[in-house]
Motif scaffolding. Structure first.
Motif, PDB file in Angstrom:
ATOM      1  N   ASP A 158       0.843  -1.194   0.000  1.00 52.21           N
ATOM      2  CA  ASP A 158       0.000   0.000   0.000  1.00 52.21           C
ATOM      3  C   ASP A 158       0.875   1.240   0.000  1.00 52.21           C
ATOM      4  N   ILE A 159       0.560   2.179  -0.895  1.00 49.09           N
ATOM      5  CA  ILE A 159       1.323   3.416  -1.045  1.00 49.09           C
ATOM      6  C   ILE A 159       0.337   4.571  -0.924  1.00 49.09           C
ATOM      7  N   THR A 160       0.391   5.298   0.186  1.00 51.24           N
ATOM      8  CA  THR A 160      -0.611   6.320   0.460  1.00 51.24           C
ATOM      9  C   THR A 160       0.018   7.507   1.175  1.00 51.24           C
ATOM     10  N   ARG A 161      -0.835   8.520   1.444  1.00 56.42           N
ATOM     11  CA  ARG A 161      -0.504   9.685   2.271  1.00 56.42           C
ATOM     12  C   ARG A 161       0.779  10.388   1.810  1.00 56.42           C
ATOM     13  N   GLN A 162       0.762  10.824   0.553  1.00 54.56           N
ATOM     14  CA  GLN A 162       1.834  11.656   0.001  1.00 54.56           C
ATOM     15  C   GLN A 162       3.190  10.954  -0.055  1.00 54.56           C
ATOM     16  N   SER A 163       3.181   9.655  -0.160  1.00 54.04           N
ATOM     17  CA  SER A 163       4.421   8.916  -0.400  1.00 54.04           C
ATOM     18  C   SER A 163       4.618   8.812  -1.909  1.00 54.04           C
ATOM     19  N   THR A 164       5.861   8.994  -2.373  1.00 54.49           N
ATOM     20  CA  THR A 164       6.064   9.128  -3.809  1.00 54.49           C
ATOM     21  C   THR A 164       7.474   8.739  -4.221  1.00 54.49           C
ATOM     22  N   THR A 179      -4.605  -6.397  -3.781  1.00 51.91           N
ATOM     23  CA  THR A 179      -3.169  -6.573  -3.962  1.00 51.91           C
ATOM     24  C   THR A 179      -2.363  -5.310  -3.687  1.00 51.91           C
ATOM     25  N   MET A 180      -2.631  -4.231  -4.437  1.00 50.99           N
ATOM     26  CA  MET A 180      -1.818  -3.023  -4.309  1.00 50.99           C
ATOM     27  C   MET A 180      -2.715  -1.794  -4.419  1.00 50.99           C
ATOM     28  N   LEU A 181      -2.749  -1.014  -3.349  1.00 49.89           N
ATOM     29  CA  LEU A 181      -3.532   0.218  -3.298  1.00 49.89           C
ATOM     30  C   LEU A 181      -2.584   1.402  -3.349  1.00 49.89           C
ATOM     31  N   ILE A 182      -2.867   2.326  -4.259  1.00 51.74           N
ATOM     32  CA  ILE A 182      -2.065   3.543  -4.382  1.00 51.74           C
ATOM     33  C   ILE A 182      -3.017   4.718  -4.246  1.00 51.74           C
ATOM     34  N   GLY A 183      -2.955   5.418  -3.106  1.00 53.95           N
ATOM     35  CA  GLY A 183      -3.912   6.464  -2.789  1.00 53.95           C
ATOM     36  C   GLY A 183      -5.130   5.881  -2.104  1.00 53.95           C
ATOM     37  N   ALA A 184      -5.273   6.123  -0.797  1.00 55.93           N
ATOM     38  CA  ALA A 184      -6.219   5.349   0.004  1.00 55.93           C
ATOM     39  C   ALA A 184      -7.620   5.917   0.074  1.00 55.93           C
ATOM     40  N   GLY A 190      -3.690  15.465  -0.960  1.00 56.41           N
ATOM     41  CA  GLY A 190      -2.233  15.565  -1.043  1.00 56.41           C
ATOM     42  C   GLY A 190      -1.616  14.430  -1.829  1.00 56.41           C
ATOM     43  N   ASP A 191      -2.389  13.358  -2.043  1.00 56.90           N
ATOM     44  CA  ASP A 191      -1.876  12.219  -2.803  1.00 56.90           C
ATOM     45  C   ASP A 191      -1.744  12.514  -4.296  1.00 56.90           C
ATOM     46  N   ARG A 192      -2.086  13.720  -4.720  1.00 59.06           N
ATOM     47  CA  ARG A 192      -1.827  14.116  -6.107  1.00 59.06           C
ATOM     48  C   ARG A 192      -0.335  14.089  -6.437  1.00 59.06           C
TER      49      ARG A 192
END
Length: 341
Positions: A158-164, A179-184, A190-192
């Motif tokens: 999982d990739i969320t909360r302004q991680s980039t 499987t894989m969530l990007i932007g929760a 801010g996840d833009r």
């Protein structure tokens, strides 16, 4: 056919991986500038329930240290994580040379940068909101390479909360639902900023979210996704997914690309995301994107962010290569040769 799989020389020496990822995670150096840390104890010390997976010589001890470290393993086996294992900045967790499986909980990359995770197995994570690798918040310059992930109660990555600025490559995903969530969440505007590259991975019968994306920009290339249970790839609110030269092989469910409509917290109207499918091959009745779903004017191009990437036209023989060359492998640990400045 001679396959053009990337990273053919990164196993020449131990630290040759640093800064070698393709895509958005290409700047990650991990623990390049730190000493080796040797994991000698998988059960924790002392081996009591209250201190399980912790203590001198444990992976948890190495990951919490503040200085850069290149973490390697002297032993093989299973680490039963009693809680999330937090990874601090400038760490490489390098499983080459051993067979190391993480179970119980997973890794948490929180407000950290320059992380490389290589050649590990993640299986059997249990509990509410337990992911194999959880990246949030505000983490960046991360490369996850050649890992095998399966059977967690929540997500595998999982990739969320302004991680980039993250690359996931040569990984194997199986026996899993989300499987894989990007932007929760559509409220997390801010996840833009999220940017992720996923390439040369094998999604083997995972049910959905290969990946599912909100807001972020995601480049998918040379992946093989087969026998999904709902859809292969999903674009939610404002996301941009560039799907390039992938192999999508349907099972019973034929919908390859899904579009979910949601409302960003700072907007008045609901929107879905955008997908451009270029050079993908669709097998066993897998459905292509329609023209209205492309909406190319809203799509980024990877060359705006990085100049090159290793890619070839998908084919049946390339599909065989990905089945053999993704996930954990029994490669020997390379020697730690001096780094030339």
């Amino acid at each position: 056919m001679v396959s053009l799989l990337p990273y053919g020389d990164v196993d020449f020496s131990l630290r040759a991986m640093a800064g070698r990822a393709e895509g958005f995670g290409r700047f990650s150096i991990g623990g390049l500038n730190g000493p080796l840390y040797f994991v000698t104890n998988l059960a924790g010390f002392p081996p009591l329930p209250s201190s399980r997976d912790d203590g001198p010589g444990s992976l948890r001890d190495g990951c919490r240290r503040k200085e850069p470290l290149w973490i390697v393993f002297e032993v093989s086996g299973t680490i039963h994580l009693s809680s999330y294992l937090s990874v601090s900045s400038y760490k490489t967790i390098d499983g080459r040379g051993q067979s190391v499986k993480l179970t119980g909980k997973g890794l948490r990359l929180k407000e950290c940068e320059h992380i490389i995770i290589c050649n590990l197995q993640f299986e059997g994570g249990r509990g509410h909101d337990v992911d194999g690798i959880q990246i949030k918040p505000n983490s960046r310059h991360i490369w996850i390479d050649r890992c095998s992930l399966s059977d967690y109660d929540d997500g595998l990555i999982d990739i969320t909360r302004q991680s980039t600025d993250i690359t996931v490559s040569r990984c194997y995903f199986a026996q899993h639902d989300k499987t894989m969530l990007i932007g929760a969440d559509p409220s997390h505007i801010g996840d833009r900023c999220i940017r992720v590259t996923i390439h040369h991975c094998f999604f083997d019968g995972t049910r959905q979210r290969q990946p599912r994306v909100r807001f972020g920009k995601v480049h998918l290339y040379n992946n093989y996704t087969r026998n999904w249970g709902i859809y292969a790839v999903c674009a939610s609110v404002e996301s941009q997914i560039y799907s390039q030269c992938n192999i999508y092989e349907a099972g019973n469910k034929k919908k390859t690309f899904e579009f979910y409509t949601e409302k960003a917290a700072d907007k008045e109207e609901q929107k879905s995301g955008f997908i451009k499918s270029e050079g993908d091959i669709l097998l066993n009745g897998a459905q292509p994107c329609s023209q209205t779903e492309h909406r190319e004017g809203c799509m980024f191009h990877p060359s705006e962010y990085y100049p090159t990437w290793t890619m070839e036209a998908p084919s049946h023989s390339f599909k065989d290569v990905l089945q053999l060359c993704t996930g954990w492998s029994s490669i020997s640990r390379p020697k730690d040769l001096p780094v030339c400045n």
